[in-house]
Design an enzyme around this catalytic site. Structure first.
Site, PDB file in Angstrom:
ATOM      1  N   GLY A 182      59.015 -11.388   9.004  1.00 58.22           N
ATOM      2  CA  GLY A 182      60.447 -11.343   9.222  1.00 58.22           C
ATOM      3  C   GLY A 182      60.986 -12.662   9.735  1.00 58.22           C
ATOM      4  O   GLY A 182      62.093 -13.092   9.352  1.00 58.22           O
TER       5      GLY A 182
ATOM      6  N   CYS B 263      60.653 -12.042  34.884  1.00 60.36           N
ATOM      7  CA  CYS B 263      59.356 -11.897  35.558  1.00 60.36           C
ATOM      8  C   CYS B 263      58.231 -11.596  34.575  1.00 60.36           C
ATOM      9  O   CYS B 263      57.062 -11.711  34.914  1.00 60.36           O
ATOM     10  CB  CYS B 263      59.428 -10.769  36.588  1.00 60.36           C
ATOM     11  SG  CYS B 263      60.827 -10.867  37.690  1.00 60.36           S
TER      12      CYS B 263
END
Length: 478
Positions: free
Chosen positions: A69, A323
């Site tokens: 893709g 994070c």
């Protein structure tokens, strides 16, 4: 172990497995050859192209199979820009496109082109008329516009038909990234180019789709090749292509019933998570969205730790939190939306997800979040942040307003969600109307401190450069 990350890659569909194994025996020869084995391989390739084109809503000779893709996006953008280089060198994209589109846009800029990023609202949606405005305000003639059909992180569906009409009126082709939505139906509207990726709907990895409508000026990037109309060089992976087309057809046949069932399960998560867990923000459009995907963010939570804890509990989920990123910067999608990024969880349910697995997820999530917050010393955990009362000129750098006794929290060198946790612990020490300044050098603070203010009823005053990092100022309102 429940797998809740279909938006990244869906499990291989049984039909894909069957088709892949059958095509390995029948489709190994060169489809460009005229002998029996080559003709058999060509028949398989042509049948797969017809099936995929029917699902996309284009002619078979408009469809090219690529190696992924991402490759389809890069080749589609480069080819359309090259084909229309005489028309202009401007590219328009939305701010929440897949990173492959933004990388292609950055390469276009490096090569001397110009780019406009169309903003989105807090639900991640492009406003009606936004593409018309971008076309009108472009610094030069526009060669191409791009807009995803649905967002990969928060599930929000985009107004593709409206944007396509706006682009058509200006004579500009629209490229649609349909990777997340193609399993649920064809993309409506007058798009000019479309891309997709097989592993998003349960096909094998390594197969992408690039559709280019007849009449769209297109110049293939790189040396010419005899295969795939010159748009995707190299020997076709016929077994994978056959499996991709077969699984797309099978998924489409199941999608109507599954969409209704998965939407109900996602609605259950959207409704119950904020009731079960305090200080949670569910993001994305609540109505105009993909049926299987929901994203929420938890205050005072380290996203990486949360994902590890959920993995230990037997659930595979994803996140756009800084994070959990190797770059330590928040997801560009969450940043464009201006929503909370810390403790971000994306749940995307594959076909066949069991109701009892969703219930079990909802049952254990509150304890997992509570445990992670406790590890970080979040408010209510019996720890206090260090705050000092100083004049802000010491914290806010040159040009800071004087405010005697302003509280300053030094969170320099600390990553999300620590700056927000420390702010939450000291806000009660400021008088109502008083200011608290948080010094932070973590990029996530730029999103999370304003989001925390909105969630907790305080006023975000703004930011300014500090001697080190950035000074974020908050006025206590409650």
């Amino acid at each position: 172990m429940p797998y809740f990350d279909a938006a990244s890659s869906a499990p291989l569909h049984p039909v894909a497995r069957q088709a892949l194994l059958a095509a390995l025996d029948e489709g190994w020869a060169d489809p460009a050859r005229l002998y029996r084995e080559g003709r058999r391989a060509r028949l398989l390739l042509d049948a797969a192209r017809e099936a995929a084109a029917e699902a996309v809503g284009c002619r078979p000779d408009e469809l090219t199979f690529t190696s992924s893709g991402t490759r389809a996006l890069h080749d589609g953008i480069a080819g359309a820009l090259a084909g229309r280089r005489r028309a202009g060198r401007h590219l328009i994209v939305s701010a929440v496109e897949h990173s492959a589109v933004l990388h292609a846009a950055a390469a276009h800029e490096t090569g001397g082109g110009t780019v406009t990023e169309v903003p989105v609202d807090s639900a991640g949606r492009v406003a009606p008329g936004a593409y018309a405005a971008a076309l009108r305000d472009a610094p030069g003639p526009t060669a191409l516009a791009a807009l995803q059909s649905a967002n990969h992180e928060v599930g929000t569906r985009q107004p593709v038909a409206e944007a396509a009409a706006e682009c058509a009126e200006a004579g500009v082709p629209l490229l649609v990234d349909a990777a997340q939505s193609l399993a649920w139906g064809a993309v409506a509207g007058g798009w000019s180019l479309l891309t997709a990726s097989a592993h998003k709907w349960g096909g094998p990895s390594g197969v992408g789709l690039l559709a280019v409508r007849k009449g769209v000026r297109f110049a293939a990037h790189g040396p010419a090749d005899e295969r795939e109309s010159g748009r995707a060089p190299g020997f076709e992976n016929i077994p994978a292509v056959v499996a991709a087309a077969a699984s797309l057809r099978a998924v489409r046949e199941e999608s109507a019933a599954e969409a209704e069932r998965l939407r109900e399960l996602v609605d259950r998560i959207r409704t119950r998570v904020p009731r079960l867990i305090p200080d949670v923000e569910v993001v994305g459009d609540p109505e105009r969205r993909l049926p299987h995907l929901v994203t929420f963010s938890c205050l005072y939570v380290d996203g990486e730790t949360l994902l590890h804890e959920l993995d230990r509990a037997g659930f595979s989920v994803s996140s756009g939190s800084s994070c959990t990123s190797s770059t330590l910067t928040p997801s560009h999608v969450l940043r464009a939306m201006g929503v909370l990024s810390e403790g971000n969880v994306r749940v995307s349910l594959p076909l066949g997800t069991l109701e009892e697995d969703v219930e079990r997820f909802l049952g254990l999530l509150p304890d997992v979040v509570r445990r992670v917050r406790g590890q970080l010393g979040a408010p209510g955990q019996g720890q206090q942040a260090a705050a000092v009362a100083v004049a802000p000129s010491a914290a806010a750098g040159s040009g800071g307003e004087e405010a005697e006794g302003e509280l300053v929290v030094d969170s320099l060198g600390k990553l999300c969600p620590i700056p927000v946790i420390e702010l939450a612990k000291v806000i009660g020490e400021a008088p109502v109307g008083g200011l608290v300044t948080v010094l932070a050098d973590d990029e996530a603070a730029r999103l999370d401190i304003p989001a925390w203010c909105a969630m907790r009823g305080h006023e975000y005053v703004g930011e300014r450069p500090a001697d080190r990092g950035t000074a974020y100022r908050v006025r206590r309102r409650a």
